[in-house]
Design a protein around this motif. Structure first.
Motif, PDB file in Angstrom:
ATOM      1  N   LEU A   1       0.311  -1.608   0.176  1.00 52.26           N
ATOM      2  CA  LEU A   1       0.037  -0.056  -0.053  1.00 52.26           C
ATOM      3  C   LEU A   1       0.273   1.373   0.032  1.00 52.26           C
ATOM      4  O   LEU A   1       0.364   2.576  -0.593  1.00 52.26           O
ATOM      5  CB  LEU A   1      -0.607  -0.020   1.155  1.00 52.26           C
ATOM      6  N   SER A   2       1.917   1.344   0.579  1.00 54.56           N
ATOM      7  CA  SER A   2       2.774   1.914   0.875  1.00 54.56           C
ATOM      8  C   SER A   2       3.580   2.321  -0.572  1.00 54.56           C
ATOM      9  O   SER A   2       3.039   3.854  -1.099  1.00 54.56           O
ATOM     10  CB  SER A   2       3.534   2.170   1.823  1.00 54.56           C
ATOM     11  N   ARG A   3       3.827   1.456  -1.263  1.00 52.66           N
ATOM     12  CA  ARG A   3       4.489   1.831  -2.504  1.00 52.66           C
ATOM     13  C   ARG A   3       4.017   1.775  -3.338  1.00 52.66           C
ATOM     14  O   ARG A   3       3.570   3.369  -4.319  1.00 52.66           O
ATOM     15  CB  ARG A   3       4.710  -0.353  -3.446  1.00 52.66           C
ATOM     16  N   TYR A   4       2.031   1.547  -3.464  1.00 52.81           N
ATOM     17  CA  TYR A   4       0.794   1.918  -4.458  1.00 52.81           C
ATOM     18  C   TYR A   4       0.856   3.367  -3.981  1.00 52.81           C
ATOM     19  O   TYR A   4       0.380   4.975  -4.312  1.00 52.81           O
ATOM     20  CB  TYR A   4      -0.089   1.709  -4.592  1.00 52.81           C
ATOM     21  N   ARG A   5       0.773   4.103  -2.388  1.00 53.93           N
ATOM     22  CA  ARG A   5       0.365   5.184  -2.203  1.00 53.93           C
ATOM     23  C   ARG A   5       0.984   6.773  -2.603  1.00 53.93           C
ATOM     24  O   ARG A   5       1.470   7.448  -3.401  1.00 53.93           O
ATOM     25  CB  ARG A   5       0.640   5.765  -1.403  1.00 53.93           C
ATOM     26  N   SER A   6       2.762   6.237  -2.897  1.00 53.76           N
ATOM     27  CA  SER A   6       3.732   6.857  -3.128  1.00 53.76           C
ATOM     28  C   SER A   6       4.023   7.027  -4.708  1.00 53.76           C
ATOM     29  O   SER A   6       3.878   7.603  -5.502  1.00 53.76           O
ATOM     30  CB  SER A   6       5.309   6.010  -3.331  1.00 53.76           C
ATOM     31  N   GLU A   7       3.378   5.584  -5.727  1.00 52.14           N
ATOM     32  CA  GLU A   7       3.015   5.299  -7.030  1.00 52.14           C
ATOM     33  C   GLU A   7       1.956   6.943  -7.856  1.00 52.14           C
ATOM     34  O   GLU A   7       2.068   7.398  -8.500  1.00 52.14           O
ATOM     35  CB  GLU A   7       3.020   4.428  -7.625  1.00 52.14           C
ATOM     36  N   THR A   8       1.606   6.794  -6.764  1.00 52.30           N
ATOM     37  CA  THR A   8       0.306   7.635  -6.813  1.00 52.30           C
ATOM     38  C   THR A   8       0.464   8.836  -6.881  1.00 52.30           C
ATOM     39  O   THR A   8      -0.210  10.009  -7.530  1.00 52.30           O
ATOM     40  CB  THR A   8      -1.101   7.613  -6.024  1.00 52.30           C
TER      41      THR A   8
END
Length: 701
Positions: free
Chosen positions: A623-630
């Motif tokens: 989730l943290s990685r997705y948030r960073s990508e977002t």
């Protein structure tokens, strides 16, 4: 050279011949380790003997050594389909006689090596081998087999010097000691032992975490710590009951301590010092011995006064620790391997032997019981096989704890349940057995157990009954003294005098001149957390009548040791408790089983929660990685929005310039002349796009 053969982590067992490696191998086999199919009576892996037990292995090139390793590993994994070159290599190993094996014997090993195994290979499970000569090439093996773990079994070098098994000295001695010819005598045997272990200490340092030193003498005297450490090293987790079963395999040999029967003046003093440096006893004085059988033999043959064991028999929290300490201050020997004090539990000390405690705990578990089980103990003490194993361990534990002291004080509340065993064991050691039975108000015991263990008083009363009644029945007719904890705390001098009179003994240390100050400092009222009188017990409606009758009878026995009324009452209560055990004991057993199942269920749920926790952590990382990508995408969107805004600004300027009466075509031409660029208008499609933009401008004026 490192092998490319993929293997599970193996374990090798080695040592100087006669060190007890067979016992370790048998334990591992019972735990499911595959140690090979071609084994001798000592459980040596004869495939390993074929490949490695030869003088040439010491100087062979790495390529040959690695060939031996790879062939051995493949065979241990079940491979028998060897290439022609491999078969030729194996046959070459058997062509010449060796110092300890002739060619026909070696050819049999080759045939076994290349034949399908009667015993299946491990199939990915735990495996290894036992061959004492492994220690000679342990370092080279560790380098060639990166996952290998090595267990080295060691015994006192002085005992090994007088061993009849000197095969390693004959084979490897010249190379280890740097001599052309070596006499097979105790002096050279000890030198060999010292050089081997000096070398292995360096090997252990170079391969941390992959080597384990198992002291066979310590294993015999106090098995559980050594076994638990070995199982941790091997990454196996047998149940406590399984560990107890394995401990029963241990039978201390009579050869422990045999060096004391020989003249050691012919041994090199530096070698004796090396043995002592490794932590082994080297004195000829048996007073420092931890050896059970030597003590046992000497107690029967040497002149002098008989040794005495004072056994303190009382329920948990009944003041047994205080009585034991006072007996020690009056001249009795307390254990050297003391259980450590525990704050808010027994801060003044337990004064009991860890080795004896572990043995008693094992005895109870083997009988299907434990310290807080009030039910009758259905244990067959006449089973000679079990009794012999336990007797040896008891003898070793006593001598480890007390040496050869004349008056020893043994205390562990568990002995109340198993005193017949200890009485036989101590008599077998040639000791005079005296019994001290401290009695404490059961209300105080129950309050103490509630404070320490959270026990309901009903359970504590049953435990008090079981320990007290069993101890009284087992010691009836023996030399014993029944005293109260109150008497000790109020007037220890009179209490000690009465014990002395009851037992027909004399305390080694004088009361007033030597011991009084120490005992006064030890017996502090502040350490007594619970108090109740006999009247309090009588008035307590929650206390069972059995408890009141038993306590009253014991108080009578304090002053009248042979009171027939008191003894009759105790027999009556004991029989009623036995009948109750038969009636409701199975219910408690079912509850205990249910409790164990609940514990296992809780453990399973806990493990599942731990796995889910790891999964949640992994998902949080995702989730943290997705948030960073977002966030990165949002930044890109912002850039694009800015570009759109810039384009709209350009469009606005276009509208301003085109806000005239010129035809669209003329305006478009002017626009192309003013705004056109090679990037935008280099093709027909670009021109069409520009026209569309202008048309958009005119339509939105």
């Amino acid at each position: 050279m490192i092998s490319n053969v993929q293997i599970e982590t193996p374990v090798a067992i080695g040592g100087v011949g006669g060190s007890g490696t067979r016992l370790i191998a048998e334990m591992l086999m019972r735990l499911g380790f595959f140690l090979g199919s071609d084994l001798n009576e000592s459980l040596d892996n004869l495939w390993f003997t074929l490949a490695f037990k030869r003088l040439e292995i010491l100087r062979c090139p790495d390529s040959e050594f690695q060939t031996c390793v790879d062939l051995f590993v493949r065979r241990m994994q079940g491979c028998t389909d060897f290439a022609v070159d491999d078969q030729a290599f194996l046959k070459q190993l058997a062509r010449a006689d060796r110092l300890q094996h002739d060619s026909p014997w070696l050819e049999e090993r080759v045939a076994s090596f290349c034949s399908p195994a009667a015993t299946p290979a491990p199939g990915g499970g735990k495996w290894g081998w036992k061959e004492p000569n492994t220690q000679v090439i342990a370092e080279r093996l560790m380098r060639s087999m990166t996952g290998l773990k090595y267990i080295h079994v060691v015994r006192n070098g002085l005992d090994m010097a007088y061993s009849q098994n000197q095969n390693q000295l004959r084979l490897w001695g010249p190379w280890v000691l740097g001599m052309d010819r070596i006499a097979t005598d105790p002096r050279h045997a000890l030198k060999y032992w010292c050089r081997v272990h000096e070398h292995l200490i360096g090997v252990f340092d170079r391969f941390p975490g992959r080597c384990l030193w198992v002291d066979f003498d310590t294993l015999c005297m106090d098995p559980h710590p050594t076994l638990e450490g070995m199982f941790d090293f091997l990454d196996v987790n047998p149940s406590p009951r399984r560990i107890d079963e394995l401990a029963l395999l241990i039978r201390p040999p009579h050869s422990i301590g045999r060096y004391r029967g020989f003249d050691s003046s012919r041994l090199d003093p530096q070698d004796i010092a090396s043995v002592a440096k490794l932590g082994f006893p080297t004195e000829n004085d048996t007073s420092t011995s931890d050896v059970a059988d030597v003590q046992k033999k000497e107690s029967r043959t040497a002149p002098g006064p008989q040794r005495t064991a004072l056994v303190v028999l009382g329920m948990h929290r009944s003041g047994t620790s205080a009585f034991t300490r006072v007996a020690g201050l009056l001249g009795g020997a307390v254990p050297r391997d003391l259980m450590q004090p525990v704050a808010d539990n027994n801060e003044a000390g337990f004064w009991e032997s860890m080795g004896i405690y572990r043995l008693n705990d094992t005895l109870l578990r083997c009988a299907g019981s434990r310290w807080d089980d009030w039910r009758d103990l259905p244990f067959d003490w006449d089973n000679h096989q079990v009794s012999d194993a336990f007797m040896r361990r008891a003898t070793a534990a006593v001598h480890h704890a007390f040496g050869s002291k004349d008056l020893i004080v043994i205390k562990d509340p568990r002995i109340c349940r198993i005193f017949p065993f200890w009485h036989d064991a101590l008599q077998e050691m040639g000791m005079d057995v005296l019994c001290l039975l401290p009695v404490r108000n059961p209300m105080e015991v129950a309050a103490s157990l509630r404070r320490r263990d959270g026990f309901d008083p009903a359970k504590s009363y049953l435990l008090w009954l079981r320990h007290t009644l069993d101890a009284e029945a087992a010691t009836r007719g023996l030399r014993r003294s029944i005293v109260t904890f109150d008497h000790l705390m109020s007037d220890w001098r009179d209490c000690a005098m009465r014990i002395q009179q009851h037992l027909g003994m004399t305390w080694p240390r004088a009361f007033v001149m030597d011991a009084a100050g120490d005992i006064d400092r030890f017996l502090q009222e502040r350490l007594r957390h619970n108090r109740a009188s006999a009247q309090d017990l009588d008035n307590d409606t929650s206390a069972p009548q059995w408890v009141k009758q038993t306590f009253s009878s014991f108080l009578k026995l304090v002053d009248q040791p042979d009171s027939s009324d008191a003894l009759s009452t105790l027999d009556h209560v004991r029989e009623e408790l036995r009948q109750a055990d038969r009636a409701i004991g199975p219910v408690f057993q079912l509850e205990a089983i249910a409790g164990k199942r609940l514990t296992r269920t809780v453990g399973t749920i806990t493990a599942s929660l731990a796995r889910h926790k790891v999964l949640v952590q992994e998902l949080e990382c995702i989730l943290s990685r997705y948030r960073s990508e977002t966030n990165e995408l949002r930044s890109e969107i912002l850039v694009l929005e800015n570009r759109v805004a810039a384009l709209e600004a350009k469009l606005a300027r276009c509208r301003c310039r085109a806000n005239c009466n010129s035809p669209p075509s003329a305006t478009a031409g002017a626009f192309r002349q003013e705004e056109g660029s090679p990037q935008l208008l280099r093709s027909a499609s670009d021109n069409q796009d520009a026209s569309d933009v202008l048309q958009y401008c005119f339509d939105n004026q």
